[in-house]
Design a protein around this motif. Structure first.
Motif, PDB file in Angstrom:
ATOM      1  N   MET A 125       5.101  31.351 -11.342  1.00 11.43           N
ATOM      2  CA  MET A 125       6.527  31.551 -11.634  1.00 11.43           C
ATOM      3  C   MET A 125       7.256  32.289 -10.511  1.00 11.43           C
ATOM      4  O   MET A 125       8.372  31.935 -10.122  1.00 11.43           O
ATOM      5  N   HIS A 126       6.645  33.339  -9.955  1.00  9.30           N
ATOM      6  CA  HIS A 126       7.349  34.228  -9.035  1.00  9.30           C
ATOM      7  C   HIS A 126       6.687  34.335  -7.662  1.00  9.30           C
ATOM      8  O   HIS A 126       7.127  35.126  -6.817  1.00  9.30           O
ATOM      9  N   GLY A 127       5.638  33.552  -7.437  1.00  9.13           N
ATOM     10  CA  GLY A 127       4.856  33.694  -6.205  1.00  9.13           C
ATOM     11  C   GLY A 127       5.665  33.515  -4.933  1.00  9.13           C
ATOM     12  O   GLY A 127       5.528  34.289  -3.981  1.00  9.13           O
ATOM     13  N   GLU A 128       6.533  32.500  -4.892  1.00  5.36           N
ATOM     14  CA  GLU A 128       7.304  32.231  -3.670  1.00  5.36           C
ATOM     15  C   GLU A 128       8.221  33.404  -3.323  1.00  5.36           C
ATOM     16  O   GLU A 128       8.296  33.838  -2.175  1.00  5.36           O
ATOM     17  N   GLN A 129       8.886  33.924  -4.366  1.00 11.14           N
ATOM     18  CA  GLN A 129       9.794  35.059  -4.151  1.00 11.14           C
ATOM     19  C   GLN A 129       9.013  36.308  -3.732  1.00 11.14           C
ATOM     20  O   GLN A 129       9.417  37.029  -2.819  1.00 11.14           O
ATOM     21  N   LEU A 130       7.881  36.551  -4.408  1.00 12.68           N
ATOM     22  CA  LEU A 130       7.074  37.722  -4.085  1.00 12.68           C
ATOM     23  C   LEU A 130       6.478  37.618  -2.684  1.00 12.68           C
ATOM     24  O   LEU A 130       6.375  38.617  -1.963  1.00 12.68           O
ATOM     25  N   HIS A 131       6.095  36.420  -2.305  1.00 15.03           N
ATOM     26  CA  HIS A 131       5.528  36.223  -0.967  1.00 15.03           C
ATOM     27  C   HIS A 131       6.574  36.508   0.115  1.00 15.03           C
ATOM     28  O   HIS A 131       6.294  37.189   1.111  1.00 15.03           O
ATOM     29  N   ALA A 132       7.782  35.988  -0.076  1.00 22.42           N
ATOM     30  CA  ALA A 132       8.855  36.213   0.905  1.00 22.42           C
ATOM     31  C   ALA A 132       9.166  37.708   1.032  1.00 22.42           C
ATOM     32  O   ALA A 132       9.337  38.229   2.141  1.00 22.42           O
TER      33      ALA A 132
END
Length: 526
Positions: free
Chosen positions: A57-64
């Motif tokens: 759900m939030h991996g892309e945002q957390l990675h950035a």
């Protein structure tokens, strides 16, 4: 995290930084653990959503966010480990083709501040040129005040209006038969020959009498600030309500009362104070130039070219703005181009002096207090619209470089005052003309020095090259829609003084949008 120095030449430094993919992934996992208890998802009790679903759900945002945080941390670590003092914000670039699961490679480029030894403050000698304000100068100032505040009285109804007479008029303007915004006024005062209204308007009212009506045809100038009216023909229906002639202006207690003062003596006292303040400003300019010349002559060290570029850009932008308002923009731009190297020398001199003054201030514990900084920010915020002031203040708090640049002029003035207190000062009484001539002579002498010497060549600032003053810009903003915005030229001597006072660090970065100009007024006015 791996940090490798790739360049070390003069004040320039460059580093290659590698952040391992596993370090980034570990940071993301840590963030997932932090937010998982707050994540809600249908079918799961609060706090029981599996980590793999939270990542989905939030991996892309957390990675950035993790990459951005680690880039900032890696740059901070590089600065700290190498004890670097950046001259300006470092240039940081993430390697091309980076994607999740790969190592992040960064390049960091910067210039550092030079090591500057604080100069001695024991042998500074300054001659202070002072100008006494005479009674004659005070009376001249009162005379000019009276000239600018003439009184008028109604003339006979048969009197034909001539240059110098004041008309009280109503008017309605039309373009293509349609009234336009700002083209209408009642009981407007117009002195014939004053040039207050657009070209041709006043000329056609010469000879009118009280009670006359007249239709005037004019053409708005091509450079008219209300672009929808620029170059267009217009008709104004004018009703002359009064023709007035200049009344006798007596300089007495009654005249002073018009300005809310209790008698002529109070007016004299006020104007004397203003004149003394003006000459004190010139004296400070002369003293500061003498001080800065002594500092510049005794020090020659490499300065960060990024700071010089920023200072030169500011100077050049101001000159371009002034050229645009001059009578012959092309000629002035051509002259500027021929003297471009001189202006760059000025920029380099300002940066070098700024670093010297900063070092003197630090060595002698000169401080800008939090209270002073707060007042400075509030004053700067006033140039923006009310709705943007909060954003500006937040911007200054979030951007240390912007805050430092806003603080720099005040800090410099405090260091200069400190040096004045330490200096051996001798006074010499001169006339205002002699003081202005001395300032200009110092400026001219500076231009004769070769650029390679310790004090780089400084170019005299002709009147037409005086940097555009913000106060003038604001005055133009407040003028009515059809009002002309004549370029205000500073006298040559004042222009030279202005350039010396500009020995400051580059202005702060651009902040939120500035306030809008006030609503447009009567379009018949320039």
């Amino acid at each position: 995290m791996q940090i490798k120095e790739t360049a070390n030449e003069g004040l320039k430094r460059a580093y290659a930084i590698t952040i391992k993919a596993k370090e980034i992934d570990d940071r993301v996992d840590s963030e997932i653990k932090k937010i998982a208890p707050q994540v809600k998802m249908p079918g799961f009790r609060p706090g029981k959503v599996p980590a793999n679903l939270v990542r989905k759900m939030h991996g892309e945002q957390l990675h950035a966010q993790a990459v951005n945080d680690m880039i900032r941390e890696s740059v901070d670590k590089t600065m700290a480990d190498n004890k670097l003092k950046p001259a300006m914000q470092p240039k940081v670039e993430l390697g091309e083709g980076y994607e999740e699961g790969k190592d992040a490679t960064l390049t960091v480029e910067l210039e550092v501040l030079p090591e500057v030894e604080a100069p001695s403050t024991d042998d500074i000698k300054i001659e202070r040129l002072t100008v006494p304000v005479t009674d004659e100068e005070v009376m001249d100032a009162i005379g000019k005040l009276a000239e600018n505040n003439k009184s008028y009285k109604d003339a006979a109804k048969t009197k034909k209006a001539a240059e110098g007479d004041q008309l009280i008029i109503d008017f309605v303007g039309r373009v293509d038969g349609e009234e336009f915004e700002g083209g209408k006024a009642e009981d407007a005062a117009l002195v014939l020959g004053s040039g207050m209204f657009i070209p041709g308007f006043e000329d056609q009212l010469t000879g009118v009498k009280t009670g006359d009506t007249k239709t005037i045809e004019v053409t708005f100038p091509e450079d008219y600030q209300a672009t929808h009216l620029a170059g267009k023909k217009a008709e104004f229906d004018v009703t002359v309500k009064k023709v007035q002639v200049e009344g006798e202006s007596k300089i007495d207690d009654d005249f002073a009362s018009k300005f809310g003062l209790d008698g002529l003596d109070k007016l004299k006292e006020l104007l004397r104070g203003q004149l003394e303040q003006e000459t004190a400003g010139l004296t400070r300019t002369q003293m500061k130039r003498s001080l800065l010349d002594q500092l510049a002559a005794g020090h020659d060290f490499e300065v960060p070219q990024g700071m010089v570029d920023a200072e030169f850009s500011q100077i050049w932008t101001q000159l371009q703005q002034e050229a645009a308002r001059s009578e012959n923009p092309e000629e002035m731009l051509k002259e500027m181009e021929a003297e471009k190297d001189d202006y760059r020398n000025i920029a380099e001199r300002r940066v070098r002096l700024g670093l010297l003054l900063s070092e003197i201030g630090q060595a002698n514990n000169v401080q800008v207090t939090p209270n002073e900084m707060s007042m400075l920010i509030q004053q700067a915020a006033q140039q923006y619209r009310p709705e943007d002031r909060e954003r500006f203040m937040q911007y200054i708090q979030d951007e240390p470089m912007a805050a430092a640049q806003l603080r720099a002029p005040l800090y410099e003035d405090k260091v200069v005052d400190f040096l004045f207190d330490k200096a051996e000062i001798t006074d010499r009484e001169v006339t205002r003309e002699e003081l202005e001539a001395a300032i200009e002579a110092d400026e001219t002498e500076e231009t004769k020095k070769p650029a390679k010497k310790k004090a780089p060549a400084k170019k005299k600032a002709p009147a037409k090259k005086a940097a555009a003053k913000k106060s003038d810009d604001k005055k133009d903003e407040k003028k009515p829609a059809a009002k002309k915005a004549p370029a205000k030229k500073a006298p040559a001597k004042k222009a030279a003084a202005k350039k010396d006072e500009g020995e400051k660090k580059p202005a702060a970065k651009k902040a939120p949008a500035k306030k809008k100009a006030p609503a447009k007024k009567a379009a018949a006015k320039k």
